[in-house]
Write a protein that holds these residues in place. Structure first.
Motif, short mmCIF file in Angstrom:
data_model
loop_
_atom_site.label_atom_id
_atom_site.label_comp_id
_atom_site.label_asym_id
_atom_site.label_seq_id
_atom_site.Cartn_x
_atom_site.Cartn_y
_atom_site.Cartn_z
N VAL B 208 0.80 -1.22 0.00
CA VAL B 208 0.00 0.00 0.00
C VAL B 208 0.84 1.27 0.00
CG1 VAL B 208 -1.60 1.34 1.40
CG2 VAL B 208 -2.08 -1.04 0.91
N ASN B 209 1.79 1.35 0.92
CA ASN B 209 2.55 2.60 1.01
C ASN B 209 3.37 2.86 -0.25
OD1 ASN B 209 1.57 3.29 3.52
ND2 ASN B 209 3.13 2.08 4.58
N ARG B 210 4.03 1.81 -0.73
CA ARG B 210 4.85 1.98 -1.92
C ARG B 210 3.99 2.37 -3.12
NH1 ARG B 210 7.24 -2.90 -4.48
NH2 ARG B 210 7.41 -3.63 -2.33
N SER B 211 2.82 1.74 -3.25
CA SER B 211 1.95 2.05 -4.39
C SER B 211 1.48 3.49 -4.36
CB SER B 211 0.73 1.13 -4.40
OG SER B 211 1.14 -0.21 -4.44
N LYS B 212 1.12 3.96 -3.15
CA LYS B 212 0.66 5.34 -3.02
C LYS B 212 1.76 6.31 -3.43
CE LYS B 212 -2.58 5.38 0.86
NZ LYS B 212 -2.60 5.76 2.29
N VAL B 213 2.98 6.05 -2.96
CA VAL B 213 4.09 6.94 -3.29
C VAL B 213 4.36 6.89 -4.79
CG1 VAL B 213 6.57 7.32 -2.98
CG2 VAL B 213 5.14 6.82 -1.00
N THR B 214 4.27 5.70 -5.38
CA THR B 214 4.55 5.56 -6.81
C THR B 214 3.56 6.35 -7.66
OG1 THR B 214 5.40 3.36 -6.35
CG2 THR B 214 4.99 3.90 -8.65
N ILE B 215 2.28 6.23 -7.35
CA ILE B 215 1.28 6.93 -8.18
C ILE B 215 1.39 8.44 -7.96
CG2 ILE B 215 -0.65 6.78 -6.52
CD1 ILE B 215 -1.10 6.18 -10.23
N PHE B 216 1.72 8.84 -6.74
CA PHE B 216 1.95 10.26 -6.43
C PHE B 216 3.13 10.77 -7.27
CE2 PHE B 216 3.52 13.56 -3.31
CZ PHE B 216 2.42 14.38 -3.39
N ALA B 217 4.20 9.98 -7.31
CA ALA B 217 5.38 10.38 -8.07
C ALA B 217 5.08 10.42 -9.57
CB ALA B 217 6.54 9.42 -7.78
N LEU B 218 4.26 9.49 -10.03
CA LEU B 218 3.92 9.48 -11.46
C LEU B 218 3.16 10.75 -11.84
CD1 LEU B 218 3.96 7.90 -14.13
CD2 LEU B 218 1.78 6.88 -13.47
N SER B 219 2.17 11.11 -11.02
CA SER B 219 1.40 12.31 -11.35
C SER B 219 2.30 13.55 -11.24
CB SER B 219 0.18 12.44 -10.42
OG SER B 219 0.54 12.95 -9.17
N ALA B 220 3.26 13.51 -10.31
CA ALA B 220 4.21 14.62 -10.20
C ALA B 220 5.13 14.66 -11.42
CB ALA B 220 5.04 14.48 -8.93
N GLY B 221 5.45 13.49 -11.96
CA GLY B 221 6.28 13.44 -13.16
C GLY B 221 5.59 14.13 -14.33
N TYR B 222 4.28 13.92 -14.46
CA TYR B 222 3.53 14.61 -15.52
C TYR B 222 3.63 16.13 -15.31
CZ TYR B 222 0.96 10.23 -16.56
OH TYR B 222 0.59 8.97 -16.89
N ALA B 223 3.42 16.55 -14.06
CA ALA B 223 3.49 17.98 -13.74
C ALA B 223 4.88 18.53 -14.07
CB ALA B 223 3.15 18.21 -12.27
N GLY B 224 5.91 17.74 -13.73
CA GLY B 224 7.27 18.17 -14.01
C GLY B 224 7.54 18.31 -15.50
N LEU B 225 6.97 17.40 -16.27
CA LEU B 225 7.12 17.47 -17.72
C LEU B 225 6.50 18.76 -18.25
CD1 LEU B 225 7.88 16.09 -20.41
CD2 LEU B 225 5.65 14.96 -20.37
N ALA B 226 5.29 19.06 -17.78
CA ALA B 226 4.63 20.30 -18.18
C ALA B 226 5.47 21.51 -17.78
CB ALA B 226 3.23 20.40 -17.57
#
Ligand SMILES: Nc1ncnc2c1ncn2[C@@H]1O[C@H](COP(=O)(O)OP(=O)(O)O)[C@@H](O)[C@H]1O
Ligand SMILES: [Mg+2]
Lengths: 257, 337
Positions: B208-226
Motif C-alpha cells: 500500500v505505502n509503496r503504491s501510493k508513493v509511486t502513483i503520487f510520483a507518477l502524477s508529479a512526473g507529468y506535472a514536471g514534464l509540463a
C-alpha cells in the motif's frame, strides 16, 4: 505449518486475545469457534498482520512472520476472508478477484508502461485464473458487474474468490457463510472441503457449529480471548467448559432477541 | 466508475470516433489559432490534470499543490541549462524525473496524511517551494531565472512557438497512453483497490505505502514534464510562475472533467481554460474595474463546482458517456435491425 505462541492483544482494558497458543498442521482444516466477542476475528487479524500483538509470536512454516507487513504475509501464502465485506468499490467483480492475484504476481509500473511479452502473459494468466475463481464460487456470469451493491451472499462469495486468486497456502475464513442461503452454504462447504483436499491449510471461523464440526479435523474454542478447548469435533462438543460457554451466551442471545 | 468503464468497453465505436476527432482538432488548432500562448497553457494544464485526475480518481488521494511539481520540472530546465550547462534536451528529459523523485521523497511522510489533511499538506508543500525559490539564489531568488536557451540539439535550435506546441501535444499523447496502460495493469488495479479498502488491498498483497508513493510520483512526473516544457516556451521562471490559484484550478479541471477516466483531465482542462479565457476577455472590457477579473474568476469556480456537483457529480466525461450510451440505446430501440 502455523504456530501461534502465547499471543496477547488488548484494546484498552479488554483482552481480545490472551495467551493464545495454537498449532495447525500442514493440510489441516481447523475450526475456530466461540461466542461473539471471543476474539476470533482478532486472532485472524493478528495472523494476517493487520494487528500487532502485544506479546507472543507467530510463525509460518518455521519462519517468524510477526514483523512482516500484511502484503508480505500475503506473498508468503496467507489469505484472509474478512468477516465484514471489504470489497473494492469502483471495480468489477473480475477486477476485484484479479487484485487477489497480487500476492503471486510481480509486474510493476515499468512493465505496465512498456508491456513486454512477459507482462502480457502474466495479465492473461491472471485474468483466466480470476475467471476460474469466479466460476468456482458461481459468480462468473456477473464478472463485469460493479462490486458495489451486491447482495450479502454474493459479497461473501466474491471475497472467497478473491482470496483463492492468490493461491494461498494458509486460508483464513472469518464467518464466510454468514448471510448465505442454505443452498449457498452447502456449496461453500463443498468448496472448502475441496480446497482443503487439494492441500490448502484452512482456519475456519463459523457461527454455524454444525458446519464446523462436519468440516474440521480439529476445533479450537475461544472464550473471552482465551483458548478454553482444543481437540477433535467430538471431544470439543462434549467438553463441559465449551457447553457452558455456549449455553451461557445462547441464553444471553435468547434474552436479547 | 466501473459501470462507465464496462459500458465503454462494450461500445467502442462512437468513442473511437470522438478521440480521432479530438486528435485532428488538436493538430489543426495551432495552425489556425491567433494566440498560441493560450493554447500552449491549455495543453500543459491538460498534462498536469491528466496526472492529477489519475491520482484523485483512481487512488483516491487529492493534491492541492501540483504546482510544486510543475515548479520542480521548470526549475530543472531553468537552473539546469543556465547554471549547470545541461544540454536543453537532457534538461527536458530530466524535468519529469526530478519532479517524480522530489514527489517520492516528500511523499513518504506526506502520504501518511489522508483526505483533507493530505490536500492541505500538498498545498503547504507548494508554499514551501515558492518560499525556497524566492529565498535561494540558486533557484533564481526573487528575480527568477532568465536566459533559458531554446530547445535544440547542437546548432539546430527551435525557432518560434509552433514546434513547442506540437512537442507539448506529443507529450500529452504520451501521457494519456501511459495513464491508460497504468490504469489497466496489475499496478493500476492495486491503486484502485487501496482506494476501495486499504486493509483488503494489503491482505491481497498490494504494497500500500509503496503504491501510493509511486502513483503520487507518477502524477508529479507529468506535472514536471509540463513545467519543463513551459520553461522553454516562456524562458523565464520565478516564484510567481506557480501561484496557488493555478493549483486549485487543476483540481477544478480534474473534477469538472470527471475523475476516474483517462480523458477527464483533458476535457476538464479544455472546458475550464476556454471559460477562463472568455471571462478574461469580458472582464478586461473598458469601464470595468481592475478587480473584475479575479472576482469573476472565483465566482466562476464556485458556479462551476456547484453546477458540476448538481448536474454532473461524476464529471463531464462519465456523464456524457452515460448520456451517449442512453441515446444509442434509444436509437437501437426505435430503429430495430
Ligand atoms: N479495533 C478494536 N478496538 C477496540 N476493541 C476491539 C477492536 N476489535 C475487537 N475489539 C474487542 O475485542 C473483543 C474481541 O473481538 P473480536 O475479535 O471481533 O471477536 P469475535 O470475532 O470472536 O466476535 C471484543 O470485546 C471487541 O469488542
Ligand atoms: Mg468476528
Amino acid at each position: 505449518m502455523l504456530k501461534v505462541e502465547r499471543m496477547s492483544k488488548h484494546f484498552g482494558g479488554v483482552y481480545a486475545n490472551r495467551d493464545v497458543s495454537l498449532e495447525v498442521a500442514e493440510g489441516e482444516l481447523r475450526g475456530v469457534i466461540g461466542p461473539n466477542g471471543a476474539g476470533k476475528s482478532t486472532l485472524f487479524n493478528l495472523i494476517a498482520g493487520h494487528l500487532r500483538p502485544d506479546a507472543g509470536s507467530i510463525s509460518l512454516a518455521g519462519a517468524h512472520i510477526d514483523r512482516l507487513p500484511p502484503h508480505v504475509r500475503a506473498r508468503r501464502g496467507v489469505a484472509i476472508v474478512f468477516q465484514g465485506a471489504r470489497l473494492f468499490a469502483g471495480m468489477s467483480l473480475l477486477q476485484n478477484v484479479m487484485v487477489g492475484a497480487h500476492a503471486r504476481s510481480r509486474a510493476g509500473l515499468v512493465s505496465a508502461a512498456f508491456r513486454p511479452p512477459a507482462q502480457r502473459r502474466e495479465e492473461r494468466e491472471i485474468r483466466t485464473q480470476a475467471e476460474q475463481c469466479l466460476d468456482r464460487v458461481g459468480l462468473l456470469e456477473l464478472a463485469d458487474r460493479p462490486a458495489e451493491g451486491l447482495p450479502l451472499g454474493q459479497q461473501r462469495r466474491l471475497q472467497v474468490a478473491r482470496a483463492l486468486a492468490g493461491r494461498p497456502r494458509l486460508l483464513l475464513l472469518d464467518e464466510p457463510a454468514s448471510g448465505l442461503r442454505a443452498a449457498e452454504r452447502t456449496q461453500l462447504a463443498d468448496l472448502i472441503r475441496e480446497l482443503n483436499g487439494a492441500g490448502t491449510t484452512i482456519l475456519l471461523v463459523e457461527h454455524d457449529v454444525g458446519m464446523v464440526t462436519s468440516l474440521a479435523h480439529r476445533i479450537t474454542v475461544l472464550d473471552l480471548g482465551t483458548v478454553i478447548a482444543d481437540g477433535t469435533p467430538a471431544e470439543v462438543t462434549s467438553d463441559p467448559a465449551v457447553v457452558k460457554a455456549y449455553l451461557g451466551t445462547g441464553a444471553d442471545h435468547a434474552a436479547h432477541h | 466508475m466501473a459501470p462507465v468503464m464496462s459500458r465503454v468497453m462494450s461500445r467502442p465505436q462512437p468513442r473511437t470516433a470522438l478521440v480521432v476527432l479530438a486528435c485532428v482538432a488538436a493538430c489543426v488548432a495551432p495552425l489556425v489559432l491567433p494566440d498560441l500562448t493560450f493554447f500552449m497553457r491549455m495543453v500543459m494544464a491538460a498534462i498536469v490534470v491528466t496526472g492529477l485526475s489519475m491520482l484523485m480518481g483512481y487512488s483516491g488521494q487529492a493534491s492541492l499543490g501540483q504546482g510544486a511539481f510543475v515548479a520542480a520540472g521548470a526549475l530543472t530546465v531553468a537552473v539546469g541549462t543556465t547554471r549547470f550547462e545541461l544540454p536543453p534536451l537532457v534538461a527536458l528529459l530530466a524535468a519529469p524525473l526530478v519532479a517524480a523523485g522530489f514527489a517520492a521523497l516528500v511523499g513518504v511522510p506526506l502520504l501518511r496524511l489522508h483526505g483533507h489533511y493530505l490536500a492541505f499538506g500538498t498545498l503547504a508543500l507548494l508554499l514551501m517551494v515558492q518560499a525556497a525559490m524566492s529565498t535561494f539564489d540558486v533557484l533564481g531568488g526573487a528575480l527568477g531565472v532568465s536566459g533559458i536557451p531554446p530547445l535544440g540539439v547542437g546548432d539546430r535550435v527551435v525557432v518560434g512557438q509552433l514546434p513547442y506546441v506540437y512537442l507539448a501535444l506529443g507529450c500529452l499523447g504520451l501521457v494519456l497512453l501511459l495513464s491508460h496502460r497504468t490504469v489497466h495493469s496489475r499496478f493500476g488495479r492495486g491503486i484502485q483497490a487501496l482506494a476501495g479498502s486499504q486493509t483488503a488491498a494489503e491482505s491481497a498483497g498490494v504494497p500500500v505505502n509503496r503504491s501510493k508513493v509511486t502513483i503520487f510520483a507518477l502524477s508529479a512526473g507529468y506535472a514536471g514534464l509540463a513545467g519543463g516544457l513551459s520553461a522553454f516556451f516562456t524562458p523565464y521562471v520565478s516564484p510567481d510562475s506557480f501561484p496557488a490559484l493555478e493549483s486549485f484550478t487543476y483540481v477544478i479541471m480534474a473534477v469538472v472533467g470527471g475523475l476516474g477516466t483517462i480523458w477527464g483531465g483533458v476535457v476538464g482542462a479544455v472546458i475550464v481554460s476556454v471559460l477562463l479565457q472568455v471571462l478574461n476577455t469580458v472582464s478586461s472590457q473598458p469601464g470595468l474595474p481592475p478587480t473584475a477579473a479575479p472576482i469573476m474568476q472565483y465566482a466562476t469556480y464556485g458556479a462551476l463546482l456547484v453546477l458540476a456537483l448538481l448536474f454532473m457529480p461524476r464529471g463531464v466525461v462519465p456523464s456524457v458517456d452515460a448520456g451517449v450510451g442512453r441515446l444509442l440505446e434509444r436509437a437501437r430501440v426505435e430503429a430495430p435491425g
